[in-house]
Each structure stands twice: as structure tokens, then as C-alpha cells.
Design a protein around this motif. Structure first.
Motif, PDB file in Angstrom:
ATOM      1  N   LEU A 166     -13.300   3.078  -0.096  1.00 34.58           N
ATOM      2  CA  LEU A 166     -12.259   2.833   0.894  1.00 34.58           C
ATOM      3  C   LEU A 166     -12.678   3.289   2.283  1.00 34.58           C
ATOM      4  O   LEU A 166     -13.102   4.418   2.478  1.00 34.58           O
ATOM      5  CB  LEU A 166     -10.980   3.571   0.467  1.00 34.58           C
ATOM      6  CG  LEU A 166      -9.794   3.527   1.435  1.00 34.58           C
ATOM      7  CD1 LEU A 166      -9.296   2.095   1.619  1.00 34.58           C
ATOM      8  CD2 LEU A 166      -8.679   4.435   0.940  1.00 34.58           C
ATOM      9  N   LYS A 168     -10.660   3.217   5.709  1.00 31.11           N
ATOM     10  CA  LYS A 168      -9.384   2.893   6.354  1.00 31.11           C
ATOM     11  C   LYS A 168      -9.559   2.426   7.794  1.00 31.11           C
ATOM     12  O   LYS A 168      -8.689   1.745   8.343  1.00 31.11           O
ATOM     13  CB  LYS A 168      -8.448   4.100   6.304  1.00 31.11           C
ATOM     14  CG  LYS A 168      -7.943   4.429   4.900  1.00 31.11           C
ATOM     15  CD  LYS A 168      -6.955   5.587   4.924  1.00 31.11           C
ATOM     16  CE  LYS A 168      -6.440   5.897   3.540  1.00 31.11           C
ATOM     17  NZ  LYS A 168      -5.467   7.025   3.532  1.00 31.11           N
ATOM     18  N   GLU A 173      -3.893  -0.546   5.813  1.00 32.17           N
ATOM     19  CA  GLU A 173      -3.749  -0.005   4.464  1.00 32.17           C
ATOM     20  C   GLU A 173      -3.159  -1.046   3.519  1.00 32.17           C
ATOM     21  O   GLU A 173      -3.552  -1.129   2.353  1.00 32.17           O
ATOM     22  CB  GLU A 173      -2.870   1.251   4.497  1.00 32.17           C
ATOM     23  CG  GLU A 173      -3.536   2.431   5.175  1.00 32.17           C
ATOM     24  CD  GLU A 173      -2.828   3.742   4.907  1.00 32.17           C
ATOM     25  OE1 GLU A 173      -1.876   3.755   4.078  1.00 32.17           O
ATOM     26  OE2 GLU A 173      -3.229   4.760   5.502  1.00 32.17           O
ATOM     27  N   GLU A 174      -2.257  -1.856   4.008  1.00 33.11           N
ATOM     28  CA  GLU A 174      -1.646  -2.884   3.158  1.00 33.11           C
ATOM     29  C   GLU A 174      -2.692  -3.885   2.663  1.00 33.11           C
ATOM     30  O   GLU A 174      -2.759  -4.209   1.472  1.00 33.11           O
ATOM     31  CB  GLU A 174      -0.552  -3.614   3.936  1.00 33.11           C
ATOM     32  CG  GLU A 174       0.124  -4.716   3.128  1.00 33.11           C
ATOM     33  CD  GLU A 174       1.163  -5.475   3.959  1.00 33.11           C
ATOM     34  OE1 GLU A 174       1.731  -6.448   3.425  1.00 33.11           O
ATOM     35  OE2 GLU A 174       1.386  -5.091   5.125  1.00 33.11           O
ATOM     36  N   ARG A 177      -5.265  -2.171   0.241  1.00 37.86           N
ATOM     37  CA  ARG A 177      -4.729  -1.972  -1.112  1.00 37.86           C
ATOM     38  C   ARG A 177      -4.710  -3.293  -1.886  1.00 37.86           C
ATOM     39  O   ARG A 177      -5.095  -3.357  -3.058  1.00 37.86           O
ATOM     40  CB  ARG A 177      -3.334  -1.364  -1.029  1.00 37.86           C
ATOM     41  CG  ARG A 177      -2.765  -0.941  -2.369  1.00 37.86           C
ATOM     42  CD  ARG A 177      -1.432  -0.227  -2.197  1.00 37.86           C
ATOM     43  NE  ARG A 177      -1.601   1.095  -1.587  1.00 37.86           N
ATOM     44  CZ  ARG A 177      -1.250   1.399  -0.343  1.00 37.86           C
ATOM     45  NH1 ARG A 177      -0.718   0.453   0.447  1.00 37.86           N
ATOM     46  NH2 ARG A 177      -1.417   2.613   0.134  1.00 37.86           N
ATOM     47  N   ARG A 178      -4.281  -4.356  -1.228  1.00 41.26           N
ATOM     48  CA  ARG A 178      -4.193  -5.659  -1.902  1.00 41.26           C
ATOM     49  C   ARG A 178      -5.561  -6.164  -2.346  1.00 41.26           C
ATOM     50  O   ARG A 178      -5.744  -6.592  -3.492  1.00 41.26           O
ATOM     51  CB  ARG A 178      -3.533  -6.682  -0.970  1.00 41.26           C
ATOM     52  CG  ARG A 178      -3.510  -8.099  -1.533  1.00 41.26           C
ATOM     53  CD  ARG A 178      -2.732  -9.032  -0.617  1.00 41.26           C
ATOM     54  NE  ARG A 178      -3.249  -9.068   0.733  1.00 41.26           N
ATOM     55  CZ  ARG A 178      -4.310  -9.784   1.110  1.00 41.26           C
ATOM     56  NH1 ARG A 178      -4.994 -10.495   0.202  1.00 41.26           N
ATOM     57  NH2 ARG A 178      -4.714  -9.785   2.350  1.00 41.26           N
ATOM     58  N   LEU A 181      -7.265  -3.929  -5.131  1.00 40.61           N
ATOM     59  CA  LEU A 181      -6.672  -4.187  -6.448  1.00 40.61           C
ATOM     60  C   LEU A 181      -7.120  -5.546  -6.991  1.00 40.61           C
ATOM     61  O   LEU A 181      -7.351  -5.697  -8.196  1.00 40.61           O
ATOM     62  CB  LEU A 181      -5.151  -4.127  -6.366  1.00 40.61           C
ATOM     63  CG  LEU A 181      -4.562  -2.720  -6.213  1.00 40.61           C
ATOM     64  CD1 LEU A 181      -3.066  -2.795  -5.914  1.00 40.61           C
ATOM     65  CD2 LEU A 181      -4.798  -1.904  -7.483  1.00 40.61           C
ATOM     66  N   GLU A 196      -9.198   7.556  -3.774  1.00 34.85           N
ATOM     67  CA  GLU A 196      -9.054   6.102  -3.746  1.00 34.85           C
ATOM     68  C   GLU A 196      -8.055   5.639  -4.793  1.00 34.85           C
ATOM     69  O   GLU A 196      -7.253   4.729  -4.552  1.00 34.85           O
ATOM     70  CB  GLU A 196     -10.411   5.441  -3.958  1.00 34.85           C
ATOM     71  CG  GLU A 196     -11.355   5.632  -2.786  1.00 34.85           C
ATOM     72  CD  GLU A 196     -12.801   5.316  -3.106  1.00 34.85           C
ATOM     73  OE1 GLU A 196     -13.562   5.071  -2.153  1.00 34.85           O
ATOM     74  OE2 GLU A 196     -13.175   5.316  -4.297  1.00 34.85           O
ATOM     75  N   PHE A 199      -4.656   6.277  -3.495  1.00 34.37           N
ATOM     76  CA  PHE A 199      -4.320   5.289  -2.476  1.00 34.37           C
ATOM     77  C   PHE A 199      -3.915   3.963  -3.104  1.00 34.37           C
ATOM     78  O   PHE A 199      -2.933   3.337  -2.684  1.00 34.37           O
ATOM     79  CB  PHE A 199      -5.515   5.085  -1.544  1.00 34.37           C
ATOM     80  CG  PHE A 199      -5.353   3.935  -0.591  1.00 34.37           C
ATOM     81  CD1 PHE A 199      -4.621   4.090   0.585  1.00 34.37           C
ATOM     82  CD2 PHE A 199      -5.918   2.698  -0.869  1.00 34.37           C
ATOM     83  CE1 PHE A 199      -4.460   3.029   1.460  1.00 34.37           C
ATOM     84  CE2 PHE A 199      -5.760   1.630   0.005  1.00 34.37           C
ATOM     85  CZ  PHE A 199      -5.027   1.790   1.173  1.00 34.37           C
ATOM     86  N   MET A 200      -4.646   3.530  -4.104  1.00 29.80           N
ATOM     87  CA  MET A 200      -4.413   2.211  -4.674  1.00 29.80           C
ATOM     88  C   MET A 200      -3.149   2.146  -5.522  1.00 29.80           C
ATOM     89  O   MET A 200      -2.470   1.124  -5.558  1.00 29.80           O
ATOM     90  CB  MET A 200      -5.635   1.784  -5.491  1.00 29.80           C
ATOM     91  CG  MET A 200      -6.873   1.533  -4.634  1.00 29.80           C
ATOM     92  SD  MET A 200      -8.406   1.330  -5.578  1.00 29.80           S
ATOM     93  CE  MET A 200      -8.127  -0.261  -6.360  1.00 29.80           C
ATOM     94  N   PHE A 201      -2.822   3.250  -6.222  1.00 30.02           N
ATOM     95  CA  PHE A 201      -1.706   3.213  -7.164  1.00 30.02           C
ATOM     96  C   PHE A 201      -0.581   4.194  -6.845  1.00 30.02           C
ATOM     97  O   PHE A 201       0.419   4.227  -7.571  1.00 30.02           O
ATOM     98  CB  PHE A 201      -2.217   3.497  -8.579  1.00 30.02           C
ATOM     99  CG  PHE A 201      -3.072   2.407  -9.154  1.00 30.02           C
ATOM    100  CD1 PHE A 201      -2.508   1.216  -9.591  1.00 30.02           C
ATOM    101  CD2 PHE A 201      -4.444   2.570  -9.263  1.00 30.02           C
ATOM    102  CE1 PHE A 201      -3.293   0.215 -10.126  1.00 30.02           C
ATOM    103  CE2 PHE A 201      -5.238   1.567  -9.801  1.00 30.02           C
ATOM    104  CZ  PHE A 201      -4.663   0.386 -10.235  1.00 30.02           C
ATOM    105  N   ASP A 202      -0.740   5.005  -5.815  1.00 32.42           N
ATOM    106  CA  ASP A 202       0.250   6.037  -5.505  1.00 32.42           C
ATOM    107  C   ASP A 202       0.513   6.908  -6.734  1.00 32.42           C
ATOM    108  O   ASP A 202       1.656   7.180  -7.107  1.00 32.42           O
ATOM    109  CB  ASP A 202       1.553   5.402  -5.027  1.00 32.42           C
ATOM    110  CG  ASP A 202       2.492   6.425  -4.384  1.00 32.42           C
ATOM    111  OD1 ASP A 202       2.007   7.472  -3.912  1.00 32.42           O
ATOM    112  OD2 ASP A 202       3.714   6.189  -4.395  1.00 32.42           O
TER     113      ASP A 202
END
Length: 317
Positions: A166, A168, A173-174, A177-178, A181, A196, A199-202
Motif C-alpha cells: 500500500l 497512500k 484510500e477509497e 481499497r477497491r 481487494l 495493510e 486498511f483493506m478490511f477494517d
């Protein structure tokens, strides 16, 4: 060919007369890029690696190709861009845990990569395709290029190894993440860092992160957790493989790439999964002991000394 990777490598400048860029009058010139770090790490361990990219038609591009080729990496698929320059970045190592990086890569040659730069027959020769989350962040055409490479690999039963890596600074960030994934869902093996994964899955729980990555479709997930080591997850088992904590860290940049090279090396040598992760931990640890992105990547002799516990007093036992 054992492994093919694709992505940008840049010219790296680090201050010499002061640790701070604003007070430094002299800089050393090196090279750095996640994908070539992995490729060089693999060649030093005795494997074959090839790199797909673009460099500028400039002296930096010439020097970079000569260097990467000199490390034993195949650069036959690196194109020279007639109009765009080779990317640059500056790294300020204030301490082992305080590193600042400034990129000058917008509009670089590598950011101009397109799906047409991918030679299907080249990827078909490989056992693994290694990709990172950096390349699709460089431009829309780079994103399409990564997808093209992944689709070729999947059509030819070549395993895809994905390191989110990652960055940033490169995108929102949106979007990050998309896309991360999406690539995770297309990959066979995923090598995320703990941060990471969060970040990807909270999600903060390592075991839950492993389960979430597996649900995306991967058969193997390796979750890196710094000096503590790394977790491995499959549908049948999971465990933490302890790392090799070092008494001092000179430069942490490149440790994750060293980890990836060590792990892929273990796969190529057909080691059990836990032993491949242990090798990855060792290569990553050694990478932190030398300034520079690739300089600390181990050869077989250095690796075996550390793993046997005979590497002097550097390891914090």
C-alpha cells in the motif's frame, strides 16, 4: 523462468552530508523498486527472475537497466520510452524507524505502461507471476496492464502472488481499497502486512484477517507482522512463524520485498509452508541491516548463517 514481475523502479537519491534532505549538499545515487527488489532477491538466492517495465530514454534509464541486468535479472521485456523520463525519489533515513520518502514519478516512463507491453509468451514461461499494489496506482493504463498480466497467468495455470504494498500517497484510500481487494480476489497467494490488512478490511484480529483474505479466493495468505514474524493461513491450517528480531535496524525499506523474495524462494525449493515463511522472515530481517532498498538482500550463504544462528551478534536472541 521461475518468476516474472512487473512494475516501476526508480532512481533513488539519499542524503550524504546530512541525514536531512534540506541540509544536505551531496547525495548518493542508487535504485529502488518493489518489483526489482523481489527479482534481485530471487536471483541472489539462485533463482531465475524477469522484469517487465519501462524506463526513460535517458542516462538514468541506461544505468538502471545495466544495474538490474548485472544482478542477473532478465530485462528483455523492459521498454525504453522515447518521451517520458525515468522516475526519481528521495529517501531520508532519520532513524531505523523514521524514514521519509518523496517521489518524483508523475508522468514517468513506467507510468505509461499499457497492456500492449505484455508479451503473453513471456509470462507463460514462468512458474509464478508476482504483482504489487503499487503498479496499478501509477495510472489507469498501468492498472489495465496488471490485469492483462494476471489474466494471462490465470489462463495458463501460473500462480499469481500479490503483495498489496500500500502506497497512500499514490491514490485515494477509497480507490486503493477497491483495487487491492479486486487483485486479492484474483490471486492465489497474498502477502499483506498487518497494517495493510487492517486498511483493506477494517479488522485488527490476525486470525480474522486471514479468514477474510482466504474468502477473497486465495489458497495461501501470509500475514506479515514485523519482527514478531508472520502468520500463514490455508483452508486447513494457520500458525505464527516467529521472526528474527535484530538488535538494530539500519533501514527498514525493502524488508517486505526481501520477505517476498524469501517466501517465493521457499516455494520454488518446495519447502513446507512454515519453512518457506521462516526463510522469508530471515531474508526480510537481513534486509534491514544495510542502508538501501536492495543492498541487504541475502545470498544463500548469508541466509543459512542467520537461520542456523551463526550470524554473529546481530540477532536479538
Amino acid at each position: 523462468m521461475d518468476v516474472v514481475t512487473l512494475g516501476e523502479t526508480m532512481v533513488l537519491f539519499t542524503p550524504e552530508s546530512s541525514s536531512l534532505i534540506k541540509y544536505s549538499h551531496t547525495f548518493s545515487r542508487k535504485f529502488g523498486g518493489a518489483e526489482t527488489n523481489v527479482a534481485i532477491g530471487l536471483t541472489r538466492l539462485g533463482h531465475q527472475a524477469g522484469w517487465i517495465s519501462r524506463v526513460g530514454k535517458d542516462e538514468f534509464g541506461k544505468a538502471m537497466l545495466a544495474f538490474v541486468r548485472g544482478e542477473g535479472v532478465d530485462v528483455s521485456q523492459v521498454k525504453t520510452d522515447e518521451t517520458a523520463p525515468t522516475g526519481l525519489y528521495f529517501k531520508e533515513v532519520r532513524s531505523g524507524d523514521n524514514v521519509k520518502v518523496q517521489y518524483y514519478r508523475k508522468g514517468s516512463a513506467a507510468s505509461q505502461m499499457t497492456p500492449d507491453d505484455i508479451d503473453e509468451s513471456y509470462i507463460k514461461k514462468a512458474k509464478y507471476l508476482h504483482i504489487t499494489g503499487i503498479t496499478p496506482a501509477l495510472s489507469d493504463s498501468c492498472y489495465e496492464t496488471v490485469l492483462r498480466a494476471v489474466n494471462i497467468a490465470k489462463e495458463n495455470n501460473i500462480k499469481v502472488i500479490f503483495d498489496p504494498n500500500l502506497r497512500k500517497k499514490l491514490w485515494s484510500e477509497e480507490k486503493a481499497r477497491r483495487v487491492l481487494l479486486e487483485l486479492a480476489g484474483l490471486s492465489d497467494i497474498i502477502l499483506p502486512g498487518f497494517e495493510e490488512g487492517k486498511f483493506m478490511f477494517d479488522e485488527k484480529d490476525p486470525e480474522k484477517l486471514g479468514e477474510l483474505f482466504l474468502k477473497e479466493g486465495a489458497s495461501v495468505v501470509i500475514l506479515k507482522d514485523g519482527p514478531r514474524g508472520a502468520y500463514y493461513f490455508t483452508k486447513d491450517a494457520h500458525a505464527l512463524v516467529p521472526g528474527f528480531p535484530m538488535k538494530t535496524v539500519v533501514d527498514p525499506v525493502g524488508a517486505g520485498d526481501g520477505f517476498a523474495a524469501g517466501f517465493i524462494s521457499g516455494l520454488l525449493d518446495e519447502l513446507p509452508l512454515n519453512e518457506a515463511v521462516r526463510r522469508a522472515n530471515a531474508v526480510g530481517a537481513l534486509a534491514t541491516q544495510v542502508e538501501g532498498d536492495f543492498e541487504g538482500l541475502a545470498d544463500r550463504e548469508e541466509l543459512e548463517r542467520l537461520m542456523a544462528g551463526t550470524d554473529g551478534d546481530d540477532v536479538d536472541r
